[in-house]
Design an enzyme around this catalytic site. Structure first.
Site, mmCIF file in Angstrom:
data_model
loop_
_atom_site.group_PDB
_atom_site.id
_atom_site.type_symbol
_atom_site.label_atom_id
_atom_site.label_comp_id
_atom_site.label_asym_id
_atom_site.label_seq_id
_atom_site.Cartn_x
_atom_site.Cartn_y
_atom_site.Cartn_z
ATOM 1 C CG ASN A 109 -2.042 -1.023 1.043
ATOM 2 O OD1 ASN A 109 -2.485 -1.309 -0.062
ATOM 3 N ND2 ASN A 109 -2.474 -1.602 2.144
ATOM 4 C CE LYS B 78 4.354 8.957 -3.312
ATOM 5 N NZ LYS B 78 4.109 8.612 -4.706
ATOM 6 C CE LYS C 76 2.129 -0.125 -5.137
ATOM 7 N NZ LYS C 76 2.015 0.827 -4.017
ATOM 8 C CB THR C 77 5.509 2.912 -10.591
ATOM 9 O OG1 THR C 77 4.286 2.169 -10.637
ATOM 10 C CG2 THR C 77 5.900 3.355 -11.993
ATOM 11 C CB THR C 78 9.431 5.313 -7.790
ATOM 12 O OG1 THR C 78 8.317 6.199 -7.972
ATOM 13 C CG2 THR C 78 10.711 6.099 -7.724
ATOM 14 N NE ARG D 294 20.710 -0.353 -10.277
ATOM 15 C CZ ARG D 294 19.654 -0.469 -9.455
ATOM 16 N NH1 ARG D 294 18.813 -1.471 -9.584
ATOM 17 N NH2 ARG D 294 19.449 0.404 -8.505
ATOM 18 C CG PHE E 205 -6.833 6.474 -10.812
ATOM 19 C CD1 PHE E 205 -5.659 5.859 -10.402
ATOM 20 C CD2 PHE E 205 -6.830 7.846 -11.003
ATOM 21 C CE1 PHE E 205 -4.508 6.593 -10.174
ATOM 22 C CE2 PHE E 205 -5.686 8.590 -10.777
ATOM 23 C CZ PHE E 205 -4.519 7.957 -10.365
ATOM 24 C CD1 TRP F 74 -11.006 5.967 -7.546
ATOM 25 C CD2 TRP F 74 -9.411 4.412 -7.684
ATOM 26 N NE1 TRP F 74 -9.793 6.607 -7.468
ATOM 27 C CE2 TRP F 74 -8.792 5.680 -7.542
ATOM 28 C CE3 TRP F 74 -8.598 3.286 -7.783
ATOM 29 C CZ2 TRP F 74 -7.415 5.838 -7.507
ATOM 30 C CZ3 TRP F 74 -7.228 3.462 -7.737
ATOM 31 C CH2 TRP F 74 -6.658 4.713 -7.608
ATOM 32 C CD GLU G 189 -0.174 0.927 -10.783
ATOM 33 O OE1 GLU G 189 -0.486 0.068 -9.940
ATOM 34 O OE2 GLU G 189 0.143 2.084 -10.468
#
Length: 186
Positions: free
Chosen positions: A25, A27, A29-31, A39, A80, A82, A117
């Site tokens: 949950n 912040k 993950k994508t970063t 790299r 999104f 939702w 995602e």
């Protein structure tokens, strides 16, 4: 500190494409996945990013940077889930993107593939977890794959070589009502 004792690897090093999952949950993950893209790209490796949920018109900071660097990022979605006005269309776009990404799993030129995602397809039942895991496990042996998103199913976690769970401790919106900001969230 984290209960894991860090020791040097003993014996010969194995070369193997890794299946990496960034979930949770919090912040980042994508970063984290994009950090791996940079790299690998910096070492001359072929990389591609397939984004699920984000629309093709997305123009976030990472899209702008990738375009300038010549890193292929392919968003396909309608935003999104939702906020979707047509969940069946959202599902169809996600499955279309999976077919595109799945076709890349055997490409001998590709070194790193990010499925950003992707866990939502599994969480919402749009794609059978067993089918997705089978395709990921049966990929070309030296291809690294990074999967991001909340709610990673147990079967995906079990199949992965490396799993990181991002934990939310404090968030500026929740704590102070500060909305998403350019360069930080998008």
């Amino acid at each position: 500190m984290d209960g894991i004792e860090h020791q040097p690897v003993k014996g010969p090093r194995k070369k193997k494409g890794l299946l990496i999952v960034n979930t949770g949950n919090g912040k980042g993950k994508t970063t984290a996945a994009l950090g791996m893209v940079l790299r690998a790209w910096g070492r001359g490796m072929a990389v591609e990013v397939y984004q699920f949920i984000k629309p093709p018109t997305a123009n976030f900071g990472e899209h702008r940077a990738a375009k300038r660097l010549g890193i292929p990022v392919y968003p396909l979605g309608d935003g999104f889930t939702w906020k979707s006005k047509d969940l069946e269309r959202t599902r169809a776009l996600a499955l279309e993107q999976w077919e595109r990404a799945r076709a890349r799993l055997m490409d001998p030129e590709l070194s790193l593939l990010v499925l950003d995602e992707f866990t939502y397809l599994l969480h919402y039942g749009w794609l059978a977890t067993a089918d997705a895991v089978e395709a990921l496990v049966e990929r070309r042996p030296m291809l690294h794959v990074v999967v991001t998103g909340r709610y990673a199913p147990a079967a995906l976690v079990e199949a992965a070589d490396l799993v990181t769970e991002m934990t939310l401790v404090k968030h500026p919106y929740r704590e102070q009502g500060i909305k998403a900001q350019p360069g930080v969230e998008f």
